[in-house]
Design a protein around this motif. Structure first.
Motif, short mmCIF file in Angstrom:
data_model
loop_
_atom_site.label_atom_id
_atom_site.label_comp_id
_atom_site.label_asym_id
_atom_site.label_seq_id
_atom_site.Cartn_x
_atom_site.Cartn_y
_atom_site.Cartn_z
N SER A 475 0.86 -1.18 0.00
CA SER A 475 0.00 0.00 0.00
C SER A 475 0.90 1.23 0.00
CB SER A 475 -0.90 -0.02 1.23
OG SER A 475 -1.49 1.23 1.47
N GLN A 476 0.51 2.25 -0.76
CA GLN A 476 1.44 3.32 -1.10
C GLN A 476 1.64 4.35 0.01
OE1 GLN A 476 -0.55 4.53 -4.61
NE2 GLN A 476 0.46 3.04 -5.92
N ASP A 477 2.36 4.01 1.01
CA ASP A 477 2.93 4.88 2.04
C ASP A 477 3.37 3.99 3.18
OD1 ASP A 477 3.88 7.13 3.25
OD2 ASP A 477 1.96 8.14 3.48
N ASN A 478 3.93 4.58 4.23
CA ASN A 478 4.44 3.79 5.34
C ASN A 478 3.76 4.10 6.66
OD1 ASN A 478 7.86 3.09 4.42
ND2 ASN A 478 6.23 1.66 4.89
N ARG A 479 2.55 4.64 6.60
CA ARG A 479 1.80 4.93 7.81
C ARG A 479 1.06 3.69 8.29
NH1 ARG A 479 1.36 10.72 7.91
NH2 ARG A 479 2.14 11.59 5.97
N PHE A 480 0.54 3.78 9.51
CA PHE A 480 -0.16 2.63 10.04
C PHE A 480 -1.42 2.34 9.23
CE2 PHE A 480 -2.70 0.66 13.70
CZ PHE A 480 -2.16 -0.60 13.47
N ARG A 481 -2.05 3.37 8.65
CA ARG A 481 -3.24 3.11 7.83
C ARG A 481 -2.90 2.18 6.66
NH1 ARG A 481 -6.01 7.02 7.30
NH2 ARG A 481 -4.83 8.74 8.20
N ASN A 482 -1.69 2.32 6.13
CA ASN A 482 -1.26 1.43 5.04
C ASN A 482 -1.08 0.01 5.54
OD1 ASN A 482 0.19 4.30 4.65
ND2 ASN A 482 -0.52 3.51 2.69
N ALA A 483 -0.47 -0.13 6.71
CA ALA A 483 -0.27 -1.46 7.28
C ALA A 483 -1.60 -2.11 7.62
CB ALA A 483 0.61 -1.35 8.53
N LEU A 484 -2.57 -1.33 8.09
CA LEU A 484 -3.89 -1.87 8.38
C LEU A 484 -4.54 -2.42 7.11
CD1 LEU A 484 -5.26 0.89 10.77
CD2 LEU A 484 -4.93 -1.51 11.38
N ALA A 485 -4.44 -1.65 6.02
CA ALA A 485 -5.02 -2.10 4.75
C ALA A 485 -4.34 -3.37 4.26
CB ALA A 485 -4.93 -0.99 3.71
N GLU A 486 -3.02 -3.44 4.41
CA GLU A 486 -2.29 -4.65 4.01
C GLU A 486 -2.69 -5.84 4.87
OE1 GLU A 486 1.41 -1.78 2.73
OE2 GLU A 486 1.52 -2.95 4.58
N ALA A 487 -2.86 -5.59 6.17
CA ALA A 487 -3.26 -6.68 7.07
C ALA A 487 -4.64 -7.22 6.67
CB ALA A 487 -3.28 -6.18 8.51
N ALA A 488 -5.57 -6.30 6.37
CA ALA A 488 -6.89 -6.74 5.92
C ALA A 488 -6.78 -7.58 4.67
CB ALA A 488 -7.79 -5.52 5.69
N TYR A 489 -5.91 -7.18 3.77
CA TYR A 489 -5.73 -7.91 2.51
C TYR A 489 -5.13 -9.29 2.75
CZ TYR A 489 -4.83 -8.43 -2.51
OH TYR A 489 -4.84 -8.86 -3.81
N LEU A 490 -4.23 -9.40 3.71
CA LEU A 490 -3.60 -10.68 3.98
C LEU A 490 -4.58 -11.71 4.50
CD1 LEU A 490 -0.14 -9.61 5.49
CD2 LEU A 490 -0.64 -10.49 3.20
N THR A 491 -5.66 -11.27 5.13
CA THR A 491 -6.66 -12.27 5.53
C THR A 491 -7.25 -12.95 4.29
OG1 THR A 491 -8.53 -10.69 5.55
CG2 THR A 491 -7.24 -10.92 7.59
N GLY A 492 -7.38 -12.19 3.20
CA GLY A 492 -7.85 -12.80 1.95
C GLY A 492 -6.80 -13.68 1.30
N ILE A 493 -5.52 -13.31 1.45
CA ILE A 493 -4.44 -14.16 0.93
C ILE A 493 -4.47 -15.52 1.64
CG2 ILE A 493 -1.93 -14.42 0.79
CD1 ILE A 493 -3.02 -12.40 -1.18
N GLU A 494 -4.57 -15.49 2.96
CA GLU A 494 -4.57 -16.75 3.70
C GLU A 494 -5.82 -17.57 3.39
OE1 GLU A 494 -3.70 -16.42 7.84
OE2 GLU A 494 -1.73 -15.54 7.50
N ARG A 495 -6.95 -16.91 3.29
CA ARG A 495 -8.17 -17.64 2.97
C ARG A 495 -8.05 -18.36 1.64
NH1 ARG A 495 -11.17 -13.54 3.08
NH2 ARG A 495 -11.49 -13.26 0.83
N ASN A 496 -7.24 -17.81 0.74
CA ASN A 496 -7.04 -18.39 -0.58
C ASN A 496 -5.64 -19.00 -0.73
OD1 ASN A 496 -9.50 -17.64 -2.36
ND2 ASN A 496 -9.04 -15.74 -1.24
N ALA A 497 -5.18 -19.63 0.33
CA ALA A 497 -3.84 -20.23 0.31
C ALA A 497 -3.72 -21.38 -0.68
CB ALA A 497 -3.45 -20.69 1.71
#
Length: 832
Positions: A475-497
């Motif tokens: 996600s395009q920046d290094n703030r916590f909001r970016n990390a939150l969005a990436e974390a939300a996305y990773l739940t979909g990555i794991e669901r589709n492992a």
């Protein structure tokens, strides 16, 4: 790396990012929303690969020399050149201490690949300033010096010391004697008596005659695992702490975008695409190269070191080799059959170097470097972000056939181009799928909103088709909001492992004094390092992955999508262009705005603050062909359901032109980017908080001097675009940015269920968790990341860090997940 331009734009706008709301969706979210998570603990979802999460290393942001590679001397072999960087000279980093030091390139060189060396009249000397602010020294630590030298004198005394920036000695002098006219290596150790971050290395010689020096090197003894020619310990330890399942290396754009790409230059010549054989053997015999990212690359950190590092941290090595088609905004393909055969053979040799027995030619080279045991290479990627799909795949097919014929056990990874959608993406996926390629590399860098909107991206991928290697994403920046969005996305990555087999955030490292790309996972200077908020998220997921997905469902967040609303705009990128006859009409046909530039441009407001705009001969002209992101806007930010007509002409430069709509402010708008990415493709991009994502794209290019009629029709959240009266494309931007995401996995070794919840909103999420039919241990372990969305980890403050606690749980329990948080709950289960 991919999509260079949008990321640079995001970096410029970083200070303007205030939140996830964008030029697109406005979500009305209830502050008292209650959630429910229901877990089918007796069910069985996808098995999670052991190496699902890994890291991707590319030498960008000065990540290698002066970074992960622990060498402390800058320009140690005097190979810097203005051909590599306009600011370079062969003496960059060095200061004369007498003796008329000069760099020469003649038959007296150390090696054909190490052509330049320093010549001193005696007595004389030089000092080196190191990387960043200087050479960092820690009190009591030892530093190993090596230098290659020869002399015309009978015996030349050489004195080496480490000093502070003012020249005060911080070590006892190391005294060596150089003898003979032939090159020889001289070594010694220096111990620091005091600490500094601005140290200097002084090399002084006495006697008469001349002294030649080359490969002046200084390494801390305290490298990662104590390896000579090794890695900087703090950086390597932060990478190792992630427990990555794989290491993708060495890039990235630098793999296939050398300036002399496809040209068979001598082995020593700079500015070639990255070729692995340049990077092995004694370091003084390795080539140097002009890095794609604009600076010199020593290759001291080479393929043997990459393989060794992957082994040291228990990760699978995954090298990327050039396919002889450029990527990263360049469009060139090599048609030389002999060159293609040579690169294919180089790739076969690479596999032998990694896996061959010690009595094979390249296995013997590996053994000679100190590693007789094979490295166990299983995966290899061919190419990176190629924009010419058919040309790339034709060459990829030849690489793949040759590899499979000799090494059928190797998984050969293809790729899908530089973005998450579009004509190139679709074509490459079709080619990979039709050919039965085992794994396809996807890359994308998008806004936080995109990651919140696209959690289900892989839900509908073909389970019987190629697996996905998500080789680069962020996600395009290094703030916590970016990390939150990436974390939300990773739940979909794991669901589709069962679809996504490998995933790595990118880039890995950034030197804070040489930032070319943001975001980055780990930041550093010459003496300290720290993990970003995204690093903390990655570490949490990578060290708590689990072995299998457990089926679960969660209620969502109520939301309302509002129509696309905003003013209109014009812009250019590294291009001069002229605009005329701008007209905005309502859906009913009422004229809202018109400008034929017969007068002034007083109704237009600079948004980005770049460029040179003026009315010239009845057209609005942006005349700066170098400026990037020159956006100006006009009209009412409350406009909705309107048509925009404009005539546009490219005058000069690399790209085409950009017409914006739905413009709210600097970081929130849509624009139709015609002739973007060095005039290789066109797209509609959506900017949210300064970060962009692509909604629609094709291969349209723009002709210089030709006038184009552009029309944009906005209806609610549906947009239709016409080029010269012909439908160019249309889309509906109706994806919802869901802020509450979860996934559950099982740790087979401990029997624990791992509930992973992301609450990427400003309100707490009161949540009831149902675990029907499960006997649970009464106390669960919580790990939480929480903070303000704008929090940024720095050297001196890490507001985003994991906090451990306990939670009382039962078959049904309630927990309030804090606002803007990532929470992992490890729930022990008992056999029933």
């Amino acid at each position: 790396m991919s999509r260079t331009r949008p990321l640079l734009a995001a970096a410029l706008a970083a200070s303007l990012i205030t939140g996830l709301p964008a030029a697109g969706p406005a979500t009305g979210q209830s502050a008292d929303t209650d959630y429910t998570v229901t877990v089918d603990a007796t069910g069985s979802g996808a098995a999670i690969p052991d190496n699902l999460y890994g890291v991707f290393f590319e030498d960008i942001n000065s990540a290698a020399d002066g970074g992960l590679y622990a060498e402390l001397v800058v320009n140690r072999s005097f190979e810097y050149d203005t051909a590599d960087n306009a600011a370079y000279t062969p003496l960059t980093g060095w200061t004369a201490l007498g003796g008329n030091p000069r760099v020469v390139d003649d038959a007296g060189r150390l090696h054909e690949r190490n052509r330049r060396y320093l010549l001193l009249d005696l007595p004389g000397g030089v000092a080196n300033a190191g990387y960043n602010t200087g050479i960092p020294l820690a009190r009591g630590q030892r530093y190993d010096l090596s230098v290659h030298a020869r002399t015309t004198g009978a015996a030349t005394p050489l004195t080496v010391s480490l000093t502070d920036a003012a020249g005060a000695a911080l070590t006892a002098p190391l005294r060596l004697t150089v003898r003979g006219t032939g090159w020889a290596e001289y070594t010694g150790t220096l111990t620091a008596r005091a600490a500094t971050t601005t140290g200097r290395l002084r090399v002084s010689a006495g006697g008469t005659g001349t002294l030649a020096l080359d490969m002046v090197s200084l390494f801390p003894r305290d490298t990662f695992l104590g390896r000579p020619n090794g890695m900087r310990r703090d950086l390597a330890e932060k990478i190792a702490a992630l427990r990555p399942g794989f290491v993708r290396f060495p890039g990235g754009c630098l793999v296939n975008t050398g300036s002399h790409y496809g040209y068979e230059a001598p082995d020593w010549e700079r500015r070639r695409s990255y070729q692995w054989k340049d990077t092995i053997g004694p370091v003084e015999q390795r080539a140097t190269n002009a890095n794609f990212w604009g600076y010199n690359q020593s290759y001291g950190l080479g393929y043997h070191e990459y393989f060794q590092f992957a082994e040291d941290i228990g990760a699978m090595p995954l090298p990327v080799v050039p396919a002889l088609v450029t990527g990263c905004g360049q469009n060139r393909a090599t048609d030389d059959p002999a060159l293609l055969r040579r690169h294919i053979q180089d790739t076969l040799d690479l596999i032998e170097f990694a896996n061959g027995p010690v009595d094979s030619p390249w296995g013997a080279r590996r053994a000679a470097m100190g590693h007789p045991r094979p490295f166990g290479l299983t995966h290899l990627a061919v190419g990176n972000e190629e924009n010419l799909p058919d040309e790339y795949f034709a060459r990829f097919t030849q690489f793949r056939a040759a590899i499979q014929a000799r090494y059928p056990e190797i998984t050969v990874v293809g790729n899908s181009g530089p973005d998450d959608t579009g004509a190139t993406f679709d074509r490459l996926w079709q080619l990979n799928r039709d050919a039965g390629v085992a794994m396809v590399d996807e890359h994308y860098y998008n806004s936080p909103g995109w990651f919140l909107e696209n959690n289900e991206r892989y839900d509908d991928y073909d389970r019987a088709g190629p697996k996905v290697f998500l080789g680069e994403y962020a996600s395009q920046d290094n703030r916590f909001r970016n990390a939150l969005a990436e974390a939300a996305y990773l739940t979909g990555i794991e669901r589709n492992a069962d679809v996504v087999s490998l995933a790595s955030y990118a880039p890995l490292l950034a030197n804070e004094d040489h930032v070319q790309w943001r975001p980055d996972l780990i930041w550093f200077n010459n003496h300290a390092s720290w993990g970003s908020a995204s690093y903390e998220v990655q570490k949490l997921f990578m060290t708590n992955t689990g072995d299998r997905v457990v089926p679960s469902e969660a209620t969502g967040t109520p939301s309302t999508l509002e129509p696309i609303t905003g003013a209109v705009g014009l812009s250019t990128w590294a291009t001069s262009a002229a605009y005329d006859d701008v007209r905005v009409t309502s859906a009913r046909g009422d004229e809202l705005f018109a400008d034929d530039f017969s007068g002034t441009a007083e109704r237009w407001t600079p948004i980005a603050g770049q460029g040179d705009w003026s009315v010239v001969d009845g057209r609005y002209v942006q005349s700066d062909a170098v400026a990037e992101n020159t956006l100006v806007s006009a009209g009412d930010p409350s406009w909705r359901d309107y048509d925009l007509d404009v005539r546009a002409t490219k005058l000069s430069g690399r790209e085409g032109f950009l017409v914006a709509f739905g413009v709210r402010d600097t970081g929130n708008f849509y624009w139709w980017n015609l002739g973007g990415w060095n005039n290789t493709q066109s797209a509609v991009e959506k900017a949210q908080g300064g970060a962009k994502s692509t909604l629609l794209s094709d291969t349209t290019t723009v002709e210089t001097g030709r006038t184009y009629d552009l029309r944009v029709e906005v209806r609610g959240r549906h947009v239709t675009l016409y080029l010269d009266g012909t439908l160019w494309g249309e889309f509906t931007d109706d994806a919802v940015a869901e802020p509450f995401r979860q996934v559950v996995t099982r740790d087979e070794a401990t029997g624990e269920l791992i509930l992973k919840v992301v609450n990427a909103q400003d309100e707490p999420a009161s949540t009831t968790v149902h675990l029907p039919g499960v006997a649970v241990e009464p106390r669960a372990r919580l790990t939480t990341l929480q903070g303000d969305p704008d929090d940024v980890n720095t050297q001196h403050a890490t507001p985003i860090a994991a906090r451990e606690s306990e939670l009382v749980v039962a078959e049904t329990f309630t927990h309030t997940f804090p606002a803007n948080s990532v929470t992992f709950v490890r729930i022990g289960t008992r056999r029933t």
